[in-house]
Design a protein around this motif. Structure first.
Motif, PDB file in Angstrom:
ATOM      1  N   ARG A  12       0.825  -1.209   0.000  1.00 41.65           N
ATOM      2  CA  ARG A  12       0.000   0.000   0.000  1.00 41.65           C
ATOM      3  C   ARG A  12       0.854   1.252   0.000  1.00 41.65           C
ATOM      4  O   ARG A  12       0.341   2.354  -0.072  1.00 41.65           O
ATOM      5  CB  ARG A  12      -0.873   0.044   1.273  1.00 41.65           C
ATOM      6  N   VAL A  13       2.169   1.069   0.152  1.00 38.39           N
ATOM      7  CA  VAL A  13       3.077   2.216   0.250  1.00 38.39           C
ATOM      8  C   VAL A  13       3.956   2.232  -1.000  1.00 38.39           C
ATOM      9  O   VAL A  13       4.609   1.232  -1.319  1.00 38.39           O
ATOM     10  CB  VAL A  13       3.949   2.135   1.515  1.00 38.39           C
ATOM     11  N   TRP A  14       3.951   3.367  -1.691  1.00 38.58           N
ATOM     12  CA  TRP A  14       4.644   3.460  -2.978  1.00 38.58           C
ATOM     13  C   TRP A  14       5.531   4.688  -3.027  1.00 38.58           C
ATOM     14  O   TRP A  14       5.188   5.731  -2.469  1.00 38.58           O
ATOM     15  CB  TRP A  14       3.620   3.561  -4.106  1.00 38.58           C
ATOM     16  N   VAL A  15       6.645   4.561  -3.721  1.00 41.57           N
ATOM     17  CA  VAL A  15       7.452   5.728  -4.048  1.00 41.57           C
ATOM     18  C   VAL A  15       7.034   6.157  -5.448  1.00 41.57           C
ATOM     19  O   VAL A  15       7.236   5.427  -6.431  1.00 41.57           O
ATOM     20  CB  VAL A  15       8.958   5.408  -3.993  1.00 41.57           C
ATOM     21  N   ASP A  16       6.376   7.307  -5.509  1.00 43.39           N
ATOM     22  CA  ASP A  16       5.853   7.810  -6.781  1.00 43.39           C
ATOM     23  C   ASP A  16       6.712   8.953  -7.285  1.00 43.39           C
ATOM     24  O   ASP A  16       6.917   9.936  -6.577  1.00 43.39           O
ATOM     25  CB  ASP A  16       4.415   8.328  -6.589  1.00 43.39           C
ATOM     26  N   ARG A  47       6.617   3.150 -10.799  1.00 49.47           N
ATOM     27  CA  ARG A  47       6.215   3.117  -9.401  1.00 49.47           C
ATOM     28  C   ARG A  47       6.726   1.822  -8.760  1.00 49.47           C
ATOM     29  O   ARG A  47       7.287   1.848  -7.657  1.00 49.47           O
ATOM     30  CB  ARG A  47       4.690   3.215  -9.337  1.00 49.47           C
ATOM     31  N   LEU A  60      14.450  12.199  -2.083  1.00 49.61           N
ATOM     32  CA  LEU A  60      14.158  11.624  -0.769  1.00 49.61           C
ATOM     33  C   LEU A  60      15.416  11.570   0.108  1.00 49.61           C
ATOM     34  O   LEU A  60      15.391  10.966   1.180  1.00 49.61           O
ATOM     35  CB  LEU A  60      13.516  10.237  -0.903  1.00 49.61           C
ATOM     36  N   VAL A  72       6.212   9.742  -1.122  1.00 47.77           N
ATOM     37  CA  VAL A  72       5.876   8.467  -0.499  1.00 47.77           C
ATOM     38  C   VAL A  72       4.366   8.476  -0.289  1.00 47.77           C
ATOM     39  O   VAL A  72       3.841   9.280   0.491  1.00 47.77           O
ATOM     40  CB  VAL A  72       6.623   8.286   0.832  1.00 47.77           C
ATOM     41  N   ASP A  73       3.685   7.629  -1.032  1.00 50.21           N
ATOM     42  CA  ASP A  73       2.225   7.571  -0.998  1.00 50.21           C
ATOM     43  C   ASP A  73       1.773   6.346  -0.236  1.00 50.21           C
ATOM     44  O   ASP A  73       2.158   5.224  -0.584  1.00 50.21           O
ATOM     45  CB  ASP A  73       1.661   7.503  -2.430  1.00 50.21           C
ATOM     46  N   VAL A  74       0.965   6.564   0.784  1.00 54.32           N
ATOM     47  CA  VAL A  74       0.358   5.452   1.513  1.00 54.32           C
ATOM     48  C   VAL A  74      -1.103   5.410   1.084  1.00 54.32           C
ATOM     49  O   VAL A  74      -1.836   6.377   1.266  1.00 54.32           O
ATOM     50  CB  VAL A  74       0.490   5.658   3.036  1.00 54.32           C
ATOM     51  N   ARG A  90       0.529  12.426   2.447  1.00 52.37           N
ATOM     52  CA  ARG A  90       1.598  12.308   1.457  1.00 52.37           C
ATOM     53  C   ARG A  90       2.758  13.225   1.856  1.00 52.37           C
ATOM     54  O   ARG A  90       3.919  12.828   1.829  1.00 52.37           O
ATOM     55  CB  ARG A  90       1.012  12.684   0.096  1.00 52.37           C
TER      56      ARG A  90
END
Lengths: 282, 282
Positions: A104-108, A127, A165, B107-109, B127
């Motif tokens: 559920r956690v992504w680096v976009d 992604r 980041l 970082v998107d949760v 975010r």
């Protein structure tokens, strides 16, 4: 050379190496190692005291209709080649270790960098790439990580993620390694028949002709792209996905090249989607 | 106690601390430190050899119509309080150091964790939070980071990000610190007049009455939420943003409570949007 499967073990190994004041390099791969990968391992070995090669076919960077299932896997051969090239350990985690719960956690990474080229053809791909690389960096905690320039957009995405980041490592890009006919080394070349492999030389040939035209003074991207297109079309089994020329810093296209740019192509030949690129520097 | 503004300097300081085999703790704050923050610093000081307090009012977690400009800032007072609570260094970077270029990497949760409660009221907020915390973790590289349980959803988001991105640190949650009338400590309490501050005691009062009802056997979330609502409505200056009861593991609501849950509220009183929560454990 050691093969490690668990996150806790690779963490323990690398942290004891770093506690001795040594530097660690990571070469993230999806396995099926070829000369391109081996050049990364050798480069890492020349710059770092300890080299980790990760072998992980990352499901989150494949779309449901892509080749996750058929992607070549040959861990025992990868181990031998890694060792020979100078790796100290191969980290080959299970999918269930890397993704123990639904992710559920992504680096976009947003913007043209992921909206053009392969980002347009493969939505969600970068992604998945940025996320798995972030995970691998956090697990292995290398001082440097090594990526091939064949995947130029991937390299730019990872550089952007690391920079924005503030990841505490250096991203190192390494030159494309090619077969004799110019075909860029890729694990997906394994999908090709001998005849297709030969025909696939047309990708690099088209980029070389583009460079010749560029070197003779042509700056118009439409005309440069036409040269690539007409060259690839001489190969009847080649199906063009994209031909693009974009600035290397922004991944945006220009009418006429004014800054260091990337001529990048993606072409389907038989069962394999192949990519290649060259740099054009005015 | 040292005040550090640059990323390179804080990195140097913490890495030399860690090279001696010492542990580092980070307390990320937006400054305007109150007793809640100080309890985090004290906890960090009791568990880590070296404590960094970061003071950074993070623009990317504020929406354009929110209180970024008016958010209380008082660095000299923060330095004194940090030192007294046991911090070794305060890291107070400039916005231009944390965001030297337009931010494109996030970082998107995803999922209910960021879609409910404050995630619904403040789109983009988490975010910004997850991204700046990732940046701070990568810069400071602490062994542990400390967050207050008042921001229960923030804590859950950061725990999820750390877990699913394999960040090499432990996230530590610390109990809410309250004023005498029960009002949870918050930098935004500074916005309140003396009278409003007194009235704001109704938030915790409503949660206490909810807990009483729960302890007497009530499990129906609608009825528990009604009790909170009718209590808050006794305060005419209170404007309810949300009253929710969600499972602590999934942040999803149930008709009847079956697992450890959070009763969480957000209420505007005069110029301040205040949040609070309690845990209900059947």
């Amino acid at each position: 050379m050691k093969k490690v499967q668990t996150i806790s073990e690779i963490r323990k190994i690398v942290s004891s190496v770093k506690a001795e004041g040594k530097t660690a390099g990571l070469v993230p791969t999806m396995g099926a190692l070829h000369e391109g990968h081996l050049s990364l391992i050798k480069k890492a070995n020349s710059e770092c005291d300890f080299v980790v090669v990760s072998v992980f076919v990352n499901p989150t960077q494949f779309a449901p209709d892509e080749d996750l299932e058929s992607y070549p896997r040959n861990l025992s051969e990868d181990l031998k080649r890694s060792e020979k090239a100078g790796a100290d350990v191969v980290f080959a985690p299970l999918v269930s270790s890397m993704y123990p719960e639904p992710q559920r956690v992504w680096v976009d990474v947003e913007g043209p960098l992921t909206e053009t080229l392969c980002g347009a053809s493969r939505p969600g791909h970068f992604r998945g790439v940025a996320t798995v690389c972030t995970k691998l960096f956090n697990i292995v905690q290398p001082d440097r990580a090594y990526f091939g320039e064949k995947d130029a957009q991937q390299l730019a995405v990872i550089r952007a993620a690391a920079r924005q980041l503030n990841m505490p490592l250096e991203i190192v890009g390494c030159p494309i390694v090619r077969e004799e006919n110019g075909l860029a080394m890729s694990s997906r070349n394994d999908y090709l028949s001998e005849k297709q492999r030969e025909q696939a030389g047309v990708l690099y040939e088209s980029l070389e002709l583009c460079r010749e035209l560029f070197d003779s003074g042509e700056r118009n991207t439409a005309r440069l792209k036409s040269k690539i297109r007409e060259t690839i079309r001489t190969c009847p089994s080649a199906d063009i996905d994209y031909i693009e020329i974009v600035r290397k810093d922004t991944f945006q296209s220009e009418e006429d090249i004014t800054a260091e740019s990337l001529a990048a192509i993606a072409v389907q030949i038989g069962p394999a989607r192949l990519i290649d690129n060259i740099t054009l520097n005015p």
